[in-house]
Design a protein around this motif. Structure first.
Motif, PDB file in Angstrom:
ATOM      1  N   MET A   1       0.851  -1.173   0.000  1.00 24.94           N
ATOM      2  CA  MET A   1       0.000   0.000   0.000  1.00 24.94           C
ATOM      3  C   MET A   1       0.899   1.240   0.000  1.00 24.94           C
ATOM      4  SD  MET A   1      -2.737   1.118   2.926  1.00 24.94           S
ATOM      5  CE  MET A   1      -1.903   0.165   4.130  1.00 24.94           C
ATOM      6  N   ALA A  40      -7.544   2.219  -1.036  1.00 19.75           N
ATOM      7  CA  ALA A  40      -7.023   0.852  -1.171  1.00 19.75           C
ATOM      8  C   ALA A  40      -8.097  -0.160  -0.786  1.00 19.75           C
ATOM      9  CB  ALA A  40      -5.780   0.685  -0.306  1.00 19.75           C
ATOM     10  N   LYS A  41      -8.899   0.150   0.240  1.00 18.22           N
ATOM     11  CA  LYS A  41      -9.987  -0.746   0.638  1.00 18.22           C
ATOM     12  C   LYS A  41     -11.040  -0.821  -0.476  1.00 18.22           C
ATOM     13  CE  LYS A  41      -9.506  -0.144   5.583  1.00 18.22           C
ATOM     14  NZ  LYS A  41     -10.102   0.371   6.819  1.00 18.22           N
ATOM     15  N   ALA A  43     -10.512  -0.421  -3.614  1.00 14.41           N
ATOM     16  CA  ALA A  43      -9.937  -1.121  -4.756  1.00 14.41           C
ATOM     17  C   ALA A  43     -10.056  -2.633  -4.602  1.00 14.41           C
ATOM     18  CB  ALA A  43      -8.477  -0.706  -4.936  1.00 14.41           C
ATOM     19  N   GLU A  44     -10.252  -3.126  -3.375  1.00 14.87           N
ATOM     20  CA  GLU A  44     -10.391  -4.559  -3.126  1.00 14.87           C
ATOM     21  C   GLU A  44     -11.796  -5.076  -3.454  1.00 14.87           C
ATOM     22  OE1 GLU A  44      -9.348  -5.095   0.958  1.00 14.87           O
ATOM     23  OE2 GLU A  44      -7.293  -4.385   0.672  1.00 14.87           O
ATOM     24  N   VAL A  45     -12.756  -4.190  -3.609  1.00 17.47           N
ATOM     25  CA  VAL A  45     -14.138  -4.588  -3.860  1.00 17.47           C
ATOM     26  C   VAL A  45     -14.262  -5.150  -5.273  1.00 17.47           C
ATOM     27  CG1 VAL A  45     -16.518  -3.751  -4.042  1.00 17.47           C
ATOM     28  CG2 VAL A  45     -15.019  -2.860  -2.251  1.00 17.47           C
ATOM     29  N   ASP A  46     -14.948  -6.306  -5.394  1.00 15.70           N
ATOM     30  CA  ASP A  46     -15.161  -6.928  -6.696  1.00 15.70           C
ATOM     31  C   ASP A  46     -16.253  -6.160  -7.448  1.00 15.70           C
ATOM     32  OD1 ASP A  46     -15.350  -8.570  -8.886  1.00 15.70           O
ATOM     33  OD2 ASP A  46     -16.535 -10.102  -7.853  1.00 15.70           O
TER      34      ASP A  46
END
Length: 99
Positions: A1, A40-41, A43-46
């Motif tokens: 990160m 960043a959190k 960006a992790e979502v599908d």
């Protein structure tokens, strides 16, 4: 990160011509790094099943119907003008005189 260093924040502040105090630089460094953490959190979502869009909410034009109606009488309009010539409002030239 990725995180921003104090030098990064100082550099961006310099580019933006911001004169920040030491306290402001420290606070801004923390706030910007918090924003990067939140991104960043996200960006992790599908999002594979979500179609791309430029607008997330529906937009409706809020326009009235274009209906012809009577305008103000010329005499009333000219009565409010600082200067007029017959039925035209005279305004100062802004681009200079024409040849």
């Amino acid at each position: 990160m990725a995180t921003l260093s104090r030098a990064d924040v100082e550099h961006v502040a310099h580019l933006a011509r911001l004169g920040l105090s030491e306290d402001e630089l420290a606070r801004l460094e923390g706030q910007l790094n918090h924003i990067l953490d939140q991104y960043a959190k996200l960006a992790e979502v599908d999002t594979g099943a979500i179609p791309p869009t430029a607008q997330t909410i529906e937009l409706d034009n809020i326009l009235r119907d274009d209906v012809a109606r009577a305008s103000l009488p010329v005499a009333d309009v000219l009565g409010n003008a600082q200067a007029h010539d017959e039925s035209f409002i005279v305004v100062p030239a802004i681009l200079g005189e024409r040849d």
